[in-house]
Scaffold this active site. Structure first.
Site, PDB file in Angstrom:
ATOM      1  N   VAL A   1      -0.017   0.046  -5.081  1.00  0.00           N
ATOM      2  CA  VAL A   1       0.089   1.490  -5.364  1.00  0.00           C
ATOM      3  C   VAL A   1       0.821   1.794  -6.673  1.00  0.00           C
ATOM      4  CG1 VAL A   1      -0.080   2.276  -2.966  1.00  0.00           C
ATOM      5  CG2 VAL A   1       2.176   1.697  -3.924  1.00  0.00           C
TER       6      VAL A   1
ATOM      7  N   TYR B   1      16.780   3.510  -3.359  1.00  0.00           N
ATOM      8  CA  TYR B   1      15.995   4.055  -2.241  1.00  0.00           C
ATOM      9  C   TYR B   1      16.255   5.554  -2.109  1.00  0.00           C
ATOM     10  CZ  TYR B   1      13.675   4.150   2.322  1.00  0.00           C
ATOM     11  OH  TYR B   1      12.810   4.425   3.371  1.00  0.00           O
TER      12      TYR B   1
ATOM     13  N   LYS C   1      13.486   8.539  -2.725  1.00  0.00           N
ATOM     14  CA  LYS C   1      13.085   9.393  -1.605  1.00  0.00           C
ATOM     15  C   LYS C   1      13.452  10.871  -1.840  1.00  0.00           C
ATOM     16  CE  LYS C   1      11.067   6.261   0.945  1.00  0.00           C
ATOM     17  NZ  LYS C   1       9.591   6.291   1.148  1.00  0.00           N
TER      18      LYS C   1
HETATM   19  P1  NAP Z   1       6.811  -1.529   6.395  1.00  0.00           P
HETATM   20  O1  NAP Z   1       6.737  -1.953   7.808  1.00  0.00           O
HETATM   21  O2  NAP Z   1       7.545  -2.393   5.438  1.00  0.00           O
HETATM   22  O3  NAP Z   1       5.357  -1.219   5.838  1.00  0.00           O
HETATM   23  C1  NAP Z   1       5.201  -0.831   4.499  1.00  0.00           C
HETATM   24  C2  NAP Z   1       3.825  -1.201   4.020  1.00  0.00           C
HETATM   25  O4  NAP Z   1       3.742  -0.827   2.631  1.00  0.00           O
HETATM   26  C3  NAP Z   1       3.551  -2.709   4.114  1.00  0.00           C
HETATM   27  O5  NAP Z   1       2.284  -2.916   4.679  1.00  0.00           O
HETATM   28  C4  NAP Z   1       3.593  -3.152   2.669  1.00  0.00           C
HETATM   29  O6  NAP Z   1       2.700  -4.204   2.355  1.00  0.00           O
HETATM   30  C5  NAP Z   1       3.129  -1.905   1.945  1.00  0.00           C
HETATM   31  N1  NAP Z   1       3.500  -1.933   0.534  1.00  0.00           N
HETATM   32  C6  NAP Z   1       4.706  -2.253   0.010  1.00  0.00           C
HETATM   33  N2  NAP Z   1       4.643  -2.219  -1.342  1.00  0.00           N
HETATM   34  C7  NAP Z   1       3.361  -1.882  -1.660  1.00  0.00           C
HETATM   35  C8  NAP Z   1       2.666  -1.714  -2.881  1.00  0.00           C
HETATM   36  N3  NAP Z   1       3.264  -1.882  -4.076  1.00  0.00           N
HETATM   37  N4  NAP Z   1       1.359  -1.369  -2.835  1.00  0.00           N
HETATM   38  C9  NAP Z   1       0.731  -1.216  -1.650  1.00  0.00           C
HETATM   39  N5  NAP Z   1       1.332  -1.367  -0.455  1.00  0.00           N
HETATM   40  C10 NAP Z   1       2.637  -1.715  -0.469  1.00  0.00           C
HETATM   41  O7  NAP Z   1       7.515  -0.099   6.298  1.00  0.00           O
HETATM   42  P2  NAP Z   1       7.548   1.154   7.285  1.00  0.00           P
HETATM   43  O8  NAP Z   1       8.833   1.141   7.982  1.00  0.00           O
HETATM   44  O9  NAP Z   1       6.277   1.292   8.041  1.00  0.00           O
HETATM   45  O10 NAP Z   1       7.656   2.307   6.183  1.00  0.00           O
HETATM   46  C11 NAP Z   1       6.578   3.165   5.809  1.00  0.00           C
HETATM   47  C12 NAP Z   1       7.171   4.285   4.969  1.00  0.00           C
HETATM   48  O11 NAP Z   1       8.137   5.003   5.736  1.00  0.00           O
HETATM   49  C13 NAP Z   1       7.894   3.801   3.725  1.00  0.00           C
HETATM   50  O12 NAP Z   1       7.656   4.698   2.657  1.00  0.00           O
HETATM   51  C14 NAP Z   1       9.363   3.841   4.133  1.00  0.00           C
HETATM   52  O13 NAP Z   1      10.222   3.994   3.029  1.00  0.00           O
HETATM   53  C15 NAP Z   1       9.373   5.054   5.032  1.00  0.00           C
HETATM   54  N6  NAP Z   1      10.471   5.098   6.002  1.00  0.00           N
HETATM   55  C16 NAP Z   1      10.675   4.106   6.919  1.00  0.00           C
HETATM   56  C17 NAP Z   1      11.698   4.241   7.865  1.00  0.00           C
HETATM   57  C18 NAP Z   1      11.939   3.230   8.951  1.00  0.00           C
HETATM   58  O14 NAP Z   1      12.920   3.384   9.711  1.00  0.00           O
HETATM   59  N7  NAP Z   1      11.130   2.220   9.150  1.00  0.00           N
HETATM   60  C19 NAP Z   1      12.517   5.374   7.839  1.00  0.00           C
HETATM   61  C20 NAP Z   1      12.296   6.351   6.876  1.00  0.00           C
HETATM   62  C21 NAP Z   1      11.258   6.216   5.973  1.00  0.00           C
HETATM   63  P3  NAP Z   1       3.116  -5.739   2.545  1.00  0.00           P
HETATM   64  O15 NAP Z   1       3.404  -5.895   4.001  1.00  0.00           O
HETATM   65  O16 NAP Z   1       1.949  -6.493   2.082  1.00  0.00           O
HETATM   66  O17 NAP Z   1       4.326  -5.923   1.675  1.00  0.00           O
END
Ligand code: NAP
Length: 248
Positions: free
Chosen positions: A61, A155, A159
């Site tokens: 992305v 981060y 955000k």
């Molecule tokens: P996750 O489990 O780490 O999943 C993130 C996905 O994004 C992974 O599939 C990863 O691919 C992909 N990704 C990372 N860098 C990328 C790039 N340069 N191009 C394309 N894809 C990329 O994270 P999640 O917890 O589901 O988080 C999803 C969103 O919610 C994020 O924006 C995160 O900041 C936000 N968020 C998460 C939480 C939480 O508690 N989990 C809380 C608040 C906000 P790979 O696996 O191949 O690296």
């Protein structure tokens, strides 16, 4: 069922975690979905499992040029783009400001922030052609307050930026029936969460009024609402899904 019938969505970071959950829920609700991710193996496997209404496109992305092929795939396979969920993100190193390197800072901002600009820039022409659109940008409680539990200036900066970019674009495109909202999850059970901390223990749980970590679907339900016509009068707004964490 059918809350997104007739619509086409692009969801980034859909190979795992919340992005994968959003893709599942969207397809269940009748949407045609282009899943994108860095990891082609898992991305292709999830798309295959979801059936003929899902395709996978490998994408970094942070690369502006990658977005043209994602939008083309949505148009060629499904006829247009109605919804973009800018979900891909990284936590980056948990380091205090003086220990964070320039490269680490720039990488987090590229993935979490710059990609949101690239994604919106790429889909807006297709949405203007369609005469409608809903963009859902995934921020965090870290986009609302810096004391969310982990030290990471990058981060938090990225955000907060997503929240502001959401409002700027919402102001510009409201007259074209294109809505833009940000979503601010609290602690959600995903691989990112597991990688950040082995366990969210007593002290952290005590900060959560509902007293537990969320299942990704609990965020998908909000994203679904914002993507659908049910939220037709909602734009430029930030939406917490944090079990009351920021109510303190
Ligand atoms: P996750 O489990 O780490 O999943 C993130 C996905 O994004 C992974 O599939 C990863 O691919 C992909 N990704 C990372 N860098 C990328 C790039 N340069 N191009 C394309 N894809 C990329 O994270 P999640 O917890 O589901 O988080 C999803 C969103 O919610 C994020 O924006 C995160 O900041 C936000 N968020 C998460 C939480 C939480 O508690 N989990 C809380 C608040 C906000 P790979 O696996 O191949 O690296």
């Amino acid at each position: 069922m059918g809350r997104l019938r007739g619509k086409v969505a692009i969801i980034t970071g859909a190979g795992r975690g919340m992005g994968q959950s959003h893709a599942r829920v969207f397809v269940e609700q009748g949407c045609k979905v282009v899943l994108t991710d860095l990891n082609a193996e898992t991305g292709n496997a999830i798309a295959a499992e979801l059936g003929e209404n899902a395709i996978f496109v490998e994408q970094d992305v942070t690369r502006l040029e990658s977005w043209a092929s994602v939008v083309s795939a949505a148009q060629d396979r499904f006829g247009g783009v109605d919804i973009l969920v800018n979900n891909a993100g990284i936590l980056g190193p948990l380091a205090t400001t003086q220990d964070l390197s320039e490269a680490e800072y720039l990488t987090v901002c590229a993935v979490n922030q710059h990609s949101v600009f690239f994604g919106m820039k790429a889909v807006l022409p297709a949405m203007l052609t369609r005469g409608r659109g809903s963009i859902v940008n995934i921020s965090s409680i870290a986009g609302m307050a810096a004391n969310y539990g982990f030290p990471s200036l990058a981060y938090v900066a990225s955000k907060f930026a997503v929240r502001g970019m959401t409002k700027a674009t919402a102001m510009e495109y409201g007259k074209h029936n294109i809505r833009v909202n940000s979503v601010h999850p609290g602690f959600i059970q995903t691989p990112m969460m597991v990688e950040a901390t082995d366990e969210v223990g007593g002290e952290a749980l005590a900060q959560i009024p509902l007293g537990r970590i969320a299942d990704p679907r609990e965020v998908s339900n909000l994203v679904l609402f914002l993507a659908s016509d049910e939220s037709s009068y909602i734009t430029g707004a930030e939406h917490l899904v944090d079990a009351g964490m920021l109510a303190h």
